[in-house]
Design a protein around this motif. Structure first.
Motif, PDB file in Angstrom:
ATOM      1  N   LEU A   1      10.758  -4.850   6.760  1.00 49.80           N
ATOM      2  CA  LEU A   1      10.168  -4.516   5.471  1.00 49.80           C
ATOM      3  C   LEU A   1      10.108  -3.010   5.235  1.00 49.80           C
ATOM      4  O   LEU A   1      10.258  -2.559   4.103  1.00 49.80           O
ATOM      5  CB  LEU A   1       8.758  -5.106   5.381  1.00 49.80           C
ATOM      6  CG  LEU A   1       8.648  -6.629   5.557  1.00 49.80           C
ATOM      7  CD1 LEU A   1       7.202  -7.061   5.466  1.00 49.80           C
ATOM      8  CD2 LEU A   1       9.515  -7.358   4.549  1.00 49.80           C
ATOM      9  N   PHE A   2       9.843  -2.247   6.288  1.00 50.50           N
ATOM     10  CA  PHE A   2       9.741  -0.793   6.182  1.00 50.50           C
ATOM     11  C   PHE A   2      10.438  -0.150   7.384  1.00 50.50           C
ATOM     12  O   PHE A   2      10.621  -0.779   8.426  1.00 50.50           O
ATOM     13  CB  PHE A   2       8.268  -0.328   6.166  1.00 50.50           C
ATOM     14  CG  PHE A   2       7.467  -0.807   4.988  1.00 50.50           C
ATOM     15  CD1 PHE A   2       7.436  -0.067   3.809  1.00 50.50           C
ATOM     16  CD2 PHE A   2       6.728  -1.973   5.065  1.00 50.50           C
ATOM     17  CE1 PHE A   2       6.686  -0.511   2.735  1.00 50.50           C
ATOM     18  CE2 PHE A   2       5.975  -2.413   4.004  1.00 50.50           C
ATOM     19  CZ  PHE A   2       5.952  -1.678   2.827  1.00 50.50           C
ATOM     20  N   ARG A   3      10.778   1.136   7.181  1.00 49.98           N
ATOM     21  CA  ARG A   3      11.174   2.012   8.279  1.00 49.98           C
ATOM     22  C   ARG A   3      10.342   3.282   8.173  1.00 49.98           C
ATOM     23  O   ARG A   3      10.227   3.867   7.093  1.00 49.98           O
ATOM     24  CB  ARG A   3      12.665   2.354   8.229  1.00 49.98           C
ATOM     25  CG  ARG A   3      13.557   1.254   8.798  1.00 49.98           C
ATOM     26  CD  ARG A   3      14.993   1.725   8.881  1.00 49.98           C
ATOM     27  NE  ARG A   3      15.847   0.649   9.384  1.00 49.98           N
ATOM     28  CZ  ARG A   3      16.587   0.734  10.470  1.00 49.98           C
ATOM     29  NH1 ARG A   3      16.575   1.845  11.187  1.00 49.98           N
ATOM     30  NH2 ARG A   3      17.343  -0.277  10.847  1.00 49.98           N
TER      31      ARG A   3
ATOM     32  N   ALA B   1      12.376   3.902   4.464  1.00 49.83           N
ATOM     33  CA  ALA B   1      13.043   2.754   3.845  1.00 49.83           C
ATOM     34  C   ALA B   1      11.988   1.709   3.529  1.00 49.83           C
ATOM     35  O   ALA B   1      11.055   1.487   4.307  1.00 49.83           O
ATOM     36  CB  ALA B   1      14.118   2.171   4.760  1.00 49.83           C
ATOM     37  N   ALA B   2      12.124   1.056   2.391  1.00 51.35           N
ATOM     38  CA  ALA B   2      11.182   0.012   1.969  1.00 51.35           C
ATOM     39  C   ALA B   2      11.930  -1.039   1.186  1.00 51.35           C
ATOM     40  O   ALA B   2      12.539  -0.740   0.160  1.00 51.35           O
ATOM     41  CB  ALA B   2      10.050   0.604   1.126  1.00 51.35           C
TER      42      ALA B   2
ATOM     43  N   PHE C   1       0.805  -1.220   0.000  1.00 51.07           N
ATOM     44  CA  PHE C   1       0.000   0.000   0.000  1.00 51.07           C
ATOM     45  C   PHE C   1       0.842   1.277   0.000  1.00 51.07           C
ATOM     46  O   PHE C   1       0.397   2.308  -0.484  1.00 51.07           O
ATOM     47  CB  PHE C   1      -0.925   0.026   1.216  1.00 51.07           C
ATOM     48  CG  PHE C   1      -1.830  -1.163   1.308  1.00 51.07           C
ATOM     49  CD1 PHE C   1      -2.730  -1.456   0.305  1.00 51.07           C
ATOM     50  CD2 PHE C   1      -1.779  -2.008   2.406  1.00 51.07           C
ATOM     51  CE1 PHE C   1      -3.564  -2.556   0.390  1.00 51.07           C
ATOM     52  CE2 PHE C   1      -2.608  -3.100   2.512  1.00 51.07           C
ATOM     53  CZ  PHE C   1      -3.505  -3.383   1.500  1.00 51.07           C
ATOM     54  N   LYS C   2       2.039   1.218   0.566  1.00 48.17           N
ATOM     55  CA  LYS C   2       2.849   2.431   0.707  1.00 48.17           C
ATOM     56  C   LYS C   2       4.214   2.241   0.064  1.00 48.17           C
ATOM     57  O   LYS C   2       4.765   1.143   0.039  1.00 48.17           O
ATOM     58  CB  LYS C   2       3.034   2.784   2.193  1.00 48.17           C
ATOM     59  CG  LYS C   2       1.735   3.125   2.915  1.00 48.17           C
ATOM     60  CD  LYS C   2       1.146   4.436   2.404  1.00 48.17           C
ATOM     61  CE  LYS C   2      -0.115   4.805   3.170  1.00 48.17           C
ATOM     62  NZ  LYS C   2      -0.683   6.098   2.719  1.00 48.17           N
TER      63      LYS C   2
ATOM     64  N   ASP D   1       6.078   8.021   1.334  1.00 43.25           N
ATOM     65  CA  ASP D   1       4.655   8.235   1.569  1.00 43.25           C
ATOM     66  C   ASP D   1       4.380   8.503   3.050  1.00 43.25           C
ATOM     67  O   ASP D   1       5.013   7.908   3.917  1.00 43.25           O
ATOM     68  CB  ASP D   1       3.844   7.013   1.117  1.00 43.25           C
ATOM     69  CG  ASP D   1       3.791   6.880  -0.391  1.00 43.25           C
ATOM     70  OD1 ASP D   1       4.168   7.851  -1.081  1.00 43.25           O
ATOM     71  OD2 ASP D   1       3.374   5.816  -0.884  1.00 43.25           O
ATOM     72  N   PRO D   2       3.417   9.385   3.345  1.00 45.59           N
ATOM     73  CA  PRO D   2       3.024   9.599   4.743  1.00 45.59           C
ATOM     74  C   PRO D   2       2.143   8.459   5.237  1.00 45.59           C
ATOM     75  O   PRO D   2       1.360   7.882   4.464  1.00 45.59           O
ATOM     76  CB  PRO D   2       2.251  10.919   4.694  1.00 45.59           C
ATOM     77  CG  PRO D   2       1.685  10.965   3.303  1.00 45.59           C
ATOM     78  CD  PRO D   2       2.702  10.277   2.421  1.00 45.59           C
TER      79      PRO D   2
END
Length: 387
Positions: free
Chosen positions: A227-229, A212-213, A108-109, A113-114
């Motif tokens: 997976l994300f930061r 980060a993604a 989704f992000k 992205d916010p």
């Protein structure tokens, strides 16, 4: 006869011309010396007193990128210069992981992205999630059955049909089933299992932006894989490295100035100082609280710490770039209502880009710091035009 008349007229003309020349010479000798002396005096005064004020509007100051800073007393001993780094506060950055292994089905992000706290970033389809959902459903069913058995045993016990031990056994079984149902529910919530139980939702625990993604649709991820930061730009801090002696002079609550690479300065406050030294740098770390949306984690900055303990003097400290040389004298440009005024000062020691001013300034005065040389150049240009 005619020749005699011509000679007479020539003599009269020569006398008139001689009188005119003599009169001009007399007038020049009697009037011109005073005027020349006055002009000479005016020229000398202008050379001795060059202009020291420069009119500038606020718009012109901003356009020239001239920084203005209030000076304070205390001497070089009142400041501790140090190199620092902007970092995320403990509550300002989150590492988002998958709570169960499986294949990524939706993202989704993306980077930058916010996101809001609790918002989903991706979905991972997982057999582990299916097992967690099944355990939750089974635990809920056993809890319902145990409650029904407890109600029946209570009724039989009240009617004196069954023994008290059967009623107590039903109570224990109902309590155990309820505890198991709560455990299964907490496990499903922690894994963020989807409603249909086919996967888990990867959600952000804080609000901020994705920094980060490392995820792609179809990729298989292991449990607890990053997976994300996500970072919140409002939750940041500055970590400055200070020597052991300087660390002893600092205390929580001391003020500081953060100097950004673009020349701007930001006020900060010391939050804490580490009681031990780093094994690599042999320096203590001063943590500064600061709020500015322009700061991003990882940015290298320079700070000026103002300790509440230690030797101080009455000298005023100014940035070295704010000190200029004008007509052979040291000056700083003091902010006025109309613009700036060149103020002669007496300087003392220099250290780490800072200069002590022993006389010529008062605490609280506003002076030009960054790009102060532009004022000197403009003032010199104005003096040249007047000449």
């Amino acid at each position: 006869m005619i020749t005699q008349n011509r000679r007479l007229l020539g003599g009269v003309g020569g006398a008139v011309l001689l009188a005119a020349v003599g009169g001009f010479t007399v007038a020049r000798c009697t009037a011109d010396p005073a005027a020349e002396a006055q002009k000479s005096s005016i020229g000398e005064d202008s050379a001795e007193a060059p202009p020291s004020s420069l009119a500038m509007t606020d718009e012109a100051i901003r356009a020239a990128d001239i920084a203005v800073e209030a000076v304070r007393s205390g001497g070089l001993g009142s400041e501790i210069p140090a190199q620092a780094t902007v970092t995320a506060a403990p509550n300002g950055e989150a590492i988002v992981t998958a709570r169960a292994g499986g294949a990524v089905t939706r993202v989704f992000k993306r980077l930058g992205d916010p996101v809001k706290a609790g918002e989903g970033l991706a979905v991972v389809q997982s057999r582990d999630a299916a097992q967690i959902a099944a355990d939750r459903t089974a635990a809920d069913a056993r809890a319902v059955l145990a409650q029904r058995n407890l109600a029946r045993e209570r009724q039989l016990y009240e009617q004196k049909v069954s023994a008290r031990v059967d009623y107590e056994r039903a109570q224990a079984e109902a309590a155990a089933a309820s505890a198991e149902a709560r455990r299964a529910q907490v496990a499903a919530s922690a894994a963020n299992v989807t409603r249909d139980g086919s996967g888990v939702i990867v959600a952000s625990p804080i609000s901020g932006r994705v920094t980060a993604a490392s995820i792609s649709v179809g990729a298989f991820v292991q449990p607890e894989t990053e997976l994300f930061r996500v970072a919140d730009p409002r939750q940041i801090q500055v970590e400055a490295a200070v020597g052991p002696l300087d660390a002893q002079r600092l205390a929580a609550g001391d003020t500081a100035i953060v100097e950004l690479p673009d020349g701007r300065t930001i006020d900060a406050r010391v939050r804490s100082i580490t009681p031990t030294l780093s094994g690599e740098t042999r320096a203590a770390t001063a943590v500064l609280d600061v709020r500015d949306s322009a700061l991003v984690p990882g940015l290298a900055v320079r700070v000026r710490l103002r300790p509440s303990r230690g030797d101080v003097s009455g000298a005023i400290v100014v940035p070295e770039e704010g000190l200029q040389s004008l007509e052979g004298r040291d000056v700083v440009f003091v902010r006025t209502k109309q613009g700036f005024r060149a103020q002669s000062v007496t300087i003392g020691q220099r250290s780490a880009g800072r200069v002590e001013v022993t006389s010529g300034l008062k605490p609280g005065q506003m002076i030009a710091t960054r790009n102060a040389f532009l004022l000197k150049a403009e003032l010199g240009k104005g003096a040249g035009e007047e000449e």
